[in-house]
Motif scaffolding. Structure first.
Motif, short mmCIF file in Angstrom:
data_model
loop_
_atom_site.label_atom_id
_atom_site.label_comp_id
_atom_site.label_asym_id
_atom_site.label_seq_id
_atom_site.Cartn_x
_atom_site.Cartn_y
_atom_site.Cartn_z
N SER A 181 47.68 14.14 75.50
CA SER A 181 48.06 15.03 74.40
C SER A 181 46.99 15.04 73.31
CB SER A 181 49.40 14.59 73.81
OG SER A 181 50.46 14.82 74.71
N ALA A 182 46.47 13.88 72.99
CA ALA A 182 45.43 13.81 71.96
C ALA A 182 44.18 14.55 72.41
CB ALA A 182 45.10 12.35 71.65
N ARG A 183 43.82 14.41 73.68
CA ARG A 183 42.59 15.04 74.17
C ARG A 183 42.72 16.55 74.33
NH1 ARG A 183 40.73 10.30 78.48
NH2 ARG A 183 39.90 8.88 76.86
N ARG A 184 43.93 17.03 74.42
CA ARG A 184 44.09 18.50 74.42
C ARG A 184 43.70 19.07 73.07
NH1 ARG A 184 48.44 17.55 78.04
NH2 ARG A 184 49.97 17.29 76.37
N ARG A 185 43.83 18.29 72.02
CA ARG A 185 43.46 18.73 70.68
C ARG A 185 42.03 18.32 70.32
NH1 ARG A 185 47.83 20.56 67.90
NH2 ARG A 185 46.73 20.32 65.91
N VAL A 186 41.64 17.11 70.76
CA VAL A 186 40.29 16.60 70.48
C VAL A 186 39.72 16.09 71.80
CG1 VAL A 186 38.91 14.97 69.13
CG2 VAL A 186 41.01 15.93 68.15
N PRO A 187 39.08 16.96 72.58
CA PRO A 187 38.62 16.58 73.92
C PRO A 187 37.69 15.38 73.94
CG PRO A 187 38.54 18.96 73.66
CD PRO A 187 38.85 18.39 72.30
N GLU A 188 36.96 15.16 72.86
CA GLU A 188 36.00 14.06 72.84
C GLU A 188 36.62 12.72 72.43
OE1 GLU A 188 35.58 16.31 68.87
OE2 GLU A 188 36.06 16.73 70.98
N ALA A 189 37.95 12.65 72.30
CA ALA A 189 38.61 11.38 71.93
C ALA A 189 38.49 10.40 73.08
CB ALA A 189 40.08 11.64 71.59
N ALA A 190 37.46 9.54 73.01
CA ALA A 190 37.07 8.73 74.15
C ALA A 190 37.72 7.35 74.19
CB ALA A 190 35.55 8.57 74.18
N ASP A 191 38.20 6.86 73.06
CA ASP A 191 38.80 5.53 73.04
C ASP A 191 40.08 5.55 72.22
OD1 ASP A 191 38.00 5.58 70.37
OD2 ASP A 191 36.28 4.28 70.68
N GLU A 192 40.74 4.38 72.11
CA GLU A 192 42.04 4.34 71.45
C GLU A 192 41.96 4.70 69.97
OE1 GLU A 192 44.77 1.08 72.34
OE2 GLU A 192 43.47 0.53 74.02
N VAL A 193 40.89 4.30 69.30
CA VAL A 193 40.75 4.64 67.89
C VAL A 193 40.61 6.14 67.72
CG1 VAL A 193 39.32 4.40 65.83
CG2 VAL A 193 39.79 2.40 67.25
N ALA A 194 39.83 6.77 68.60
CA ALA A 194 39.66 8.23 68.53
C ALA A 194 40.97 8.94 68.85
CB ALA A 194 38.56 8.67 69.47
N VAL A 195 41.74 8.42 69.80
CA VAL A 195 43.05 8.98 70.10
C VAL A 195 43.96 8.85 68.87
CG1 VAL A 195 45.17 8.64 71.46
CG2 VAL A 195 42.93 8.64 72.59
N PHE A 196 43.95 7.68 68.26
CA PHE A 196 44.75 7.48 67.05
C PHE A 196 44.35 8.47 65.96
CE2 PHE A 196 45.13 5.65 62.82
CZ PHE A 196 46.49 5.39 62.77
N ALA A 197 43.06 8.63 65.73
CA ALA A 197 42.59 9.56 64.69
C ALA A 197 43.04 10.98 64.99
CB ALA A 197 41.07 9.49 64.59
N ALA A 198 43.00 11.37 66.25
CA ALA A 198 43.44 12.72 66.63
C ALA A 198 44.93 12.89 66.37
CB ALA A 198 43.11 12.98 68.10
N LEU A 199 45.71 11.87 66.70
CA LEU A 199 47.15 11.93 66.46
C LEU A 199 47.46 12.01 64.97
CD1 LEU A 199 48.52 9.24 68.95
CD2 LEU A 199 48.51 11.72 69.26
N ARG A 200 46.77 11.19 64.17
CA ARG A 200 47.04 11.16 62.73
C ARG A 200 46.69 12.51 62.10
NH1 ARG A 200 50.60 9.52 59.49
NH2 ARG A 200 50.47 11.74 59.09
N GLU A 201 45.60 13.12 62.53
CA GLU A 201 45.23 14.43 61.99
C GLU A 201 46.23 15.49 62.45
OE1 GLU A 201 43.31 17.12 59.73
OE2 GLU A 201 42.91 14.95 59.79
N TRP A 202 46.68 15.42 63.67
CA TRP A 202 47.68 16.35 64.19
C TRP A 202 48.98 16.21 63.39
CZ3 TRP A 202 49.75 15.80 69.95
CH2 TRP A 202 50.66 16.84 70.20
N LYS A 203 49.40 14.98 63.16
CA LYS A 203 50.65 14.76 62.43
C LYS A 203 50.57 15.32 61.01
CE LYS A 203 54.75 12.81 61.67
NZ LYS A 203 54.96 13.10 60.23
N ASN A 204 49.39 15.30 60.40
CA ASN A 204 49.24 15.80 59.02
C ASN A 204 49.68 17.25 58.88
OD1 ASN A 204 48.19 13.33 58.27
ND2 ASN A 204 46.06 14.03 58.26
N SER A 205 49.53 18.03 59.94
CA SER A 205 49.87 19.46 59.87
C SER A 205 51.02 19.84 60.79
CB SER A 205 48.63 20.31 60.23
OG SER A 205 48.15 19.97 61.53
N PHE A 206 51.72 18.83 61.33
CA PHE A 206 52.80 19.12 62.28
C PHE A 206 54.02 19.70 61.58
CE2 PHE A 206 56.51 17.86 64.83
CZ PHE A 206 56.14 18.37 66.07
#
Length: 253
Positions: free
Chosen positions: A228-253
């Motif tokens: 799910s995170a990579r559908r929004r941020v394809p370059e999210a390569a590790d857990e921290v990047a996945v977390f960052a993508a989720l946190r940014e997604w949640k900001n505008s959810f």
């Protein structure tokens, strides 16, 4: 052990009052008035105040409480909070005046840079770092800092009761379900929370076990969460990047 009393404040805050005999402590008293009302009603003397971070809805009532009760005030040393008598950095083991139970002080930067949490007697008072079903916004720290803070909280015993400072659970779980719709534990939790809120019940405290099973911000290695995170941020390569993508997604959810 101590009893924990939930004190609603503002729109969706919780102030936690810890009672041991006739002595009490409070966690994150953003508003003095409801705390003073409970102290008077229950015949309690306030001897300890715990503050997790500097935001006004967590410490705005400290000075008014001190005008009525000469309490010790534990709070982050790195943040500007009036009335502090016991500044903390994280890593300390403390004993508060209201009871003989020790607390570990955990440095959990991310939401704010000096944010701390208190862990003792199987209870975690974590302010705005870990929420039921979610986590705090990144106002001052980095995604890597908050991810590390949440990982340390997730390492606490599964049965740890999680006393966060807001009733955000329904909204958090709507987002969690968008991230991980096939998670059956999450589906059950969504239904249970909906029933509880329809009856006007609180959904806090949670437990570390429940959060690890259903909170996407603690599940950044789970395949569906990663996808799910990579559908929004394809370059999210590790857990921290996945977390960052989720946190940014949640900001505008």
């Amino acid at each position: 052990m101590f009893d924990v009393i939930r004190i609603p404040a503002f729109k969706d805050n919780y102030i936690w009052l810890l009672r041991k005999g006739a002595s009490a402590a409070v966690v994150d008293p953003g508003d003095a008035r409801p705390v003073l009302e409970v102290l008077e009603r229950e015949g309690l003397s306030l001897s300890t105040i715990f503050v997790t971070h500097h935001h006004a809805d967590h410490q705005g009532g400290v000075m008014s409480l001190l005008a009525h009760h000469p309490a010790e005030v534990f709070a982050p040393a790195a943040e500007s909070i009036a009335g502090v008598s016991k500044p903390l950095h994280g890593g300390e083991s403390i004993r508060a005046a209201f009871c003989d139970i020790g607390f570990q002080v955990l440095a959990v930067p991310g939401h704010t840079l000096g944010h701390i949490a208190y862990y003792g007697a199987g209870c975690l008072f974590c302010g705005d770092t870990l929420f039921a079903g979610g986590c705090g916004r990144l106002f001052e720290g980095s995604a890597a800092q908050l991810f590390d803070s949440l990982s340390r909280l997730a390492s606490l015993p599964d049965e740890t009761a999680v006393y966060c400072a807001h009733e955000y659970t329904e909204a958090n779980l709507r987002f969690a379900l968008a991230v991980e719709p096939a998670n059956r534990c999450l589906q059950r939790r969504v239904n249970e929370v909906a029933v509880a809120r329809a009856k006007g019940w609180s959904t806090v405290p949670s437990t570390i076990a429940i959060e690890k099973a259903t909170n996407p911000f603690l599940r950044c290695a789970a395949p569906e969460v990663v996808a799910s995170a990579r559908r929004r941020v394809p370059e999210a390569a590790d857990e921290v990047a996945v977390f960052a993508a989720l946190r940014e997604w949640k900001n505008s959810f």
